[in-house]
Design a protein around this motif. Structure first.
Motif, short mmCIF file in Angstrom:
data_model
loop_
_atom_site.label_atom_id
_atom_site.label_comp_id
_atom_site.label_asym_id
_atom_site.label_seq_id
_atom_site.Cartn_x
_atom_site.Cartn_y
_atom_site.Cartn_z
N ALA A 287 2.07 -9.15 -8.78
CA ALA A 287 1.01 -9.69 -8.58
C ALA A 287 -0.40 -9.05 -7.53
O ALA A 287 -1.49 -9.69 -7.93
CB ALA A 287 0.82 -11.12 -8.06
N LYS A 288 0.36 -8.45 -6.78
CA LYS A 288 0.18 -7.49 -5.80
C LYS A 288 -0.95 -6.26 -6.18
O LYS A 288 -1.57 -5.94 -5.62
CB LYS A 288 0.22 -7.59 -4.50
CG LYS A 288 1.23 -8.69 -3.43
CD LYS A 288 2.12 -8.32 -2.34
CE LYS A 288 3.14 -7.47 -2.93
NZ LYS A 288 3.90 -7.40 -1.25
N GLU B 174 -4.77 1.09 -2.13
CA GLU B 174 -3.63 1.65 -3.43
C GLU B 174 -2.49 1.20 -2.88
O GLU B 174 -2.16 1.13 -2.41
CB GLU B 174 -4.22 3.13 -3.70
CG GLU B 174 -3.33 2.88 -5.45
CD GLU B 174 -3.40 3.96 -5.96
OE1 GLU B 174 -2.69 4.39 -7.38
OE2 GLU B 174 -3.48 5.21 -5.46
N THR B 175 -2.82 -0.47 -3.98
CA THR B 175 -1.49 -1.00 -3.72
C THR B 175 -0.02 -0.56 -4.96
O THR B 175 -0.70 -0.24 -6.41
CB THR B 175 -1.35 -2.27 -3.70
OG1 THR B 175 -2.11 -2.70 -2.89
CG2 THR B 175 0.10 -2.83 -3.60
N LEU B 176 0.57 0.53 -4.32
CA LEU B 176 1.31 0.43 -5.49
C LEU B 176 2.77 -0.28 -5.88
O LEU B 176 3.32 -0.31 -4.28
CB LEU B 176 1.47 2.08 -5.21
CG LEU B 176 0.53 3.07 -5.01
CD1 LEU B 176 0.76 4.33 -4.69
CD2 LEU B 176 0.43 3.11 -6.23
N PRO B 177 3.45 0.27 -6.94
CA PRO B 177 5.55 -0.46 -6.70
C PRO B 177 6.17 1.09 -6.60
O PRO B 177 6.06 1.77 -7.06
CB PRO B 177 5.51 -0.73 -8.42
CG PRO B 177 4.10 0.51 -8.99
CD PRO B 177 3.52 0.49 -8.25
N GLN C 33 0.72 -1.21 0.05
CA GLN C 33 -0.13 0.02 -0.08
C GLN C 33 1.21 1.18 0.02
O GLN C 33 2.03 1.20 0.48
CB GLN C 33 -1.11 -0.35 1.47
CG GLN C 33 -1.74 0.98 0.89
CD GLN C 33 -2.63 1.10 2.63
OE1 GLN C 33 -3.54 0.39 2.58
NE2 GLN C 33 -2.63 1.83 3.74
N GLY C 34 0.29 2.42 -0.53
CA GLY C 34 1.19 3.02 -0.86
C GLY C 34 1.18 4.17 0.04
O GLY C 34 0.14 4.33 0.94
N LEU C 35 2.43 5.47 0.95
CA LEU C 35 2.19 5.82 2.20
C LEU C 35 0.99 7.01 2.29
O LEU C 35 1.27 6.05 3.92
CB LEU C 35 3.77 5.86 2.14
CG LEU C 35 5.27 5.41 1.95
CD1 LEU C 35 6.67 6.04 1.64
CD2 LEU C 35 5.07 4.26 3.52
N ALA C 36 1.01 6.96 1.69
CA ALA C 36 -0.43 8.06 1.75
C ALA C 36 -1.94 8.10 0.77
O ALA C 36 -2.10 8.62 0.61
CB ALA C 36 -0.34 9.60 1.77
#
Length: 695
Positions: A473-474, A189-192, A182-185
């Motif tokens: 895949a996440k 939302e899962t982010l690379p 997950q994004g820090l903020a």
């Protein structure tokens, strides 16, 4: 986390404590003495009673152990974590022996473990194969004709081999590292995450520092590069090594510092695909992202948002030949443990001996065991816990976790300086922490991973690629708060800030951290402090910036945040004063998060211990009160003896203070003074108003 990033070391190359232990004479004495006194728990033979506890509590608790213990020749240090890992390694040897004798089918987890181990172990076959296993990779690099092809090659090389949030691991051979959660903020939302990389030595300061020892290491590193490229058949390895060294020095200048990397607020920048291309020109981003299997990703967490444009500019400005030499070297460096002897030996000579001071390589069978365990973590972990982690231990630790969480919550409730709104979010955060004990609820599927019984190079590549696919895949899916970031067969523990979760792997739940036969004072002082430490990471200088949902946001009133930061500054100053060598001091700001977690965690563990007594006093055992046993157990959990090179490297690059000084956390707890009659004039004495109480 309780320690610096601990991998199941495939070689003695990690500068932090590598897992996979070699028993030393001092270890045997300590383990046997401890086993003989299980009711006492602490190791009374380790104490040096000639030292006043108030003058040097580490020496009092561990002095005799330090005197009698030799660092094994194949280790850069020895201590409580290595002692715990001896049990993990002995168990793993038995597990692998049984598995290998069963001759399992290749398409089973057991078969993959056996094949990986056998291929890695067979150095004769590795030497006969020469550079042939790497030929396809080297040929592809040699064929690079322009910056578009270079960008694609950089993209193909990217792997999920960094972790800025859970283990402060920023090191990768690749120009960029990738991390997925997950994004820090961006809750939900899962982010690379894109991180800086590309250095072979531990940190930018190794390239840029004017210190004479660093300069000497640079010379040795350049020699190592030349050795590797010569073994690979480079027609002018000396010139190529100079090009690589010059390029890496440029990369080092582009890097953010350790302090900047450790500041999560600096990493909370999200760029769209268009912003990434606009903000970081020089690379052909479409070529890189397509090759990295990220071509369809719309948004990225630009964790090192200051360094990414500088690195991209280097791709556009530096000679193509230098980049090709750099790619060839790092490809081989990454696979060095499974390449012919000239590369294997040179790799250990630099990373093991020059950087860490370790004179002797570990035996190949143990290297193979640990490399397999690291490559196929869940496959080995599932088999390990089935054999060596009793259900009653899991239940006992879960009970301790509940008690320490409750104690921490009571400490928050009792804070008279904290505003009700801040306090409410802090309590919600404690209440909603997800705690994993021993092992994950579900296991990784390795059915698509092809492991050869004869090609160790291909096996390492296959395992790395499988991990990369697993992480990718996440993307596009909700964050799994129960996800584990450590294998069960690891002597460590971790706080996961965006998940608001904790992991306590099975392998740390042994002596000298946990003994089901020892009394509560011992277990709360040892593993209890570890549990408290990880809970407290949710409230250290970085963790306190996350709310109960794992979102990075300021939930503090200005006055509360100022008070909290003042406590942090006082603790940083306390650690700044510690100096293992003349002119070399611990970096209080660099180690602040771990030090806050130590102080708050030990305080919560102590409160939980006292609560477990139900209002009664603990019995005196062998002349030690319960409180004395609690604090000695804590200090003995930080028993450590390190080589100078390893200790200097830790101070220069690590977010953890040396263990000797972490044991001195006790001087901030009032109860320690009473337990050992510490008075003004004692060297560790702090006046009550100088004792740091963060939570």
């Amino acid at each position: 986390m309780i320690r610096s990033p601990l991998l199941l070391a495939a070689s003695a190359l990690t500068l932090s404590l590598p897992l996979g232990a070699c028993r030393g004479e001092g270890d045997d004495a300590r383990v046997e003495a401890s086993a003989a006194g299980t009711s006492l728990g602490i190791d009374a033979t380790a104490l040096d009673k000639s030292v006043k506890p108030g003058d040097d509590f580490f020496a009092y608790a561990n002095g005799n152990w330090v005197k009698r213990t030799e660092i094994p020749a194949d280790r850069s240090s020895i201590g409580a974590f290595l002692i715990a890992d001896q049990e993990r390694e002995r168990n793993s040897v038995q597990l692998f022996d049984k598995l290998l004798k069963a001759n399992p089918a290749a398409d089973t987890n057991e078969g993959r473990i056996a094949n990986y181990y056998r291929a890695y172990l067979d150095t004769a076959a590795i030497d006969r194969a020469g550079m042939a296993p790497a030929k396809a990779d080297l040929d592809a690099i040699s064929a690079i004709a322009d910056k578009r092809a270079l960008s694609a090659a950089i993209g193909r090389s990217i792997r999920a081999d960094v972790d800025p949030l859970n283990s402060t691991n920023f090191n990768t051979d690749h120009l960029f590292g990738l991390f997925v959660t997950q994004g820090l903020a961006t809750p939900g939302e899962t982010l690379p995450y894109i991180l800086q990389g590309g250095l072979g030595m531990p940190d930018r300061e190794y390239y840029l520092s004017a210190d004479a020892k660093m300069a000497g290491l640079r010379d040795k590193y350049r020699t190592y590069i030349e050795t590797v490229l010569r073994a690979a058949g480079n027609p002018d390895p000396s010139a190529a090594a100079s090009r690589v060294m010059a390029l890496e020095t440029q990369i080092a200048r582009a890097h953010s510092t350790i302090a900047e990397s450790n500041d999560f607020t600096k990493g909370a920048t999200v760029w769209s695909r268009a912003e990434l291309e606009k903000n970081a020109p020089g690379i052909d981003w479409p070529a890189l992202l397509d090759a990295a299997q990220l071509g369809g990703v719309p948004r990225f967490e630009a964790y090192h948002n200051a360094a990414i444009p500088r690195l991209a500019a280097l791709v556009g400005s530096q000679p193509l030949d230098a980049w090709k030499d750099w790619l060839a070297f790092h490809t081989l460096n990454e696979h060095g443990a499974v390449l012919p002897a000239p590369i294997r030996d040179a790799r250990f000579a630099f990373f093991g001996t020059a950087l860490a001071g370790t004179p002797q390589q570990r035996s190949r069978d143990l290297l193979a065991l640990n490399a397999t365990s690291n490559a196929l973590q869940d496959a080995v972990g599932k088999a390990y816990v089935a054999q060596y982690f009793p259900a009653e231990n899991k239940a006992a630790i879960q009970s301790m976790v509940s008690g320490i969480k409750s104690a921490f919550a009571k400490r928050v409730e009792a804070l008279d300086w904290m505003a009700p709104t801040t306090k409410a979010e802090a309590l919600k955060k404690v209440e909603t922490i997800v705690v994993g004990v021993g092992y994950p609820d579900s296991w990784r599927d390795y059915s698509a991973v092809q492991i050869s019984p004869t090609n160790a190079y291909a096996n390492q590549s296959a395992a790395d690629a499988a991990e990369y696919r697993h992480q990718l895949a996440k993307l596009g899916k909700p964050m799994n708060r129960a996800e584990w970031w450590m294998p069960p067969q690891l002597v460590n523990a971790v706080n996961l800030p965006v998940q608001n979760a904790l992991n306590f792997p099975a392998a740390i739940l042994v002596r000298p951290f946990y003994d089901p036969k020892a009394d509560a004072a011992y277990n709360y002082g040892a593993i209890g402090a570890v549990i408290g430490h990880e809970i407290s990471h949710s409230f250290d200088n970085n963790g306190a910036m996350f709310d109960s949902t794992g979102r990075l946001r300021n939930w503090w009133t200005p006055a509360d945040l100022s008070r909290f930061q003042q406590s942090g500054k006082a603790l940083a100053a306390q650690f700044d004063a510690y100096s293992p060598f003349p002119g070399v001091n611990v970096k209080g700001e660099q180690t602040l998060g771990e030090n806050i977690a130590d102080v708050a965690g030990l305080s919560a563990a102590y409160d939980a211990y006292r609560a477990s007594l139900g209002g009664k006093e603990a019995p005196v055992i062998d002349g030690f009160t319960g409180d004395q046993r609690f604090f000695i157990a804590y200090a003995q959990a930080w028993a450590d003896k390190s080589r100078e090179e390893a200790l200097r490297s830790q101070i220069a690059t690590n977010g953890h203070a040396p263990d000797e000084y972490r044991a001195l956390t006790v001087r901030n707890l009032d109860a320690w003074y009473k337990a050992f009659d510490v008075k003004p004039g004692d060297k560790l004495y702090l006046a009550p108003e100088q004792r740091v109480k963060v939570w």
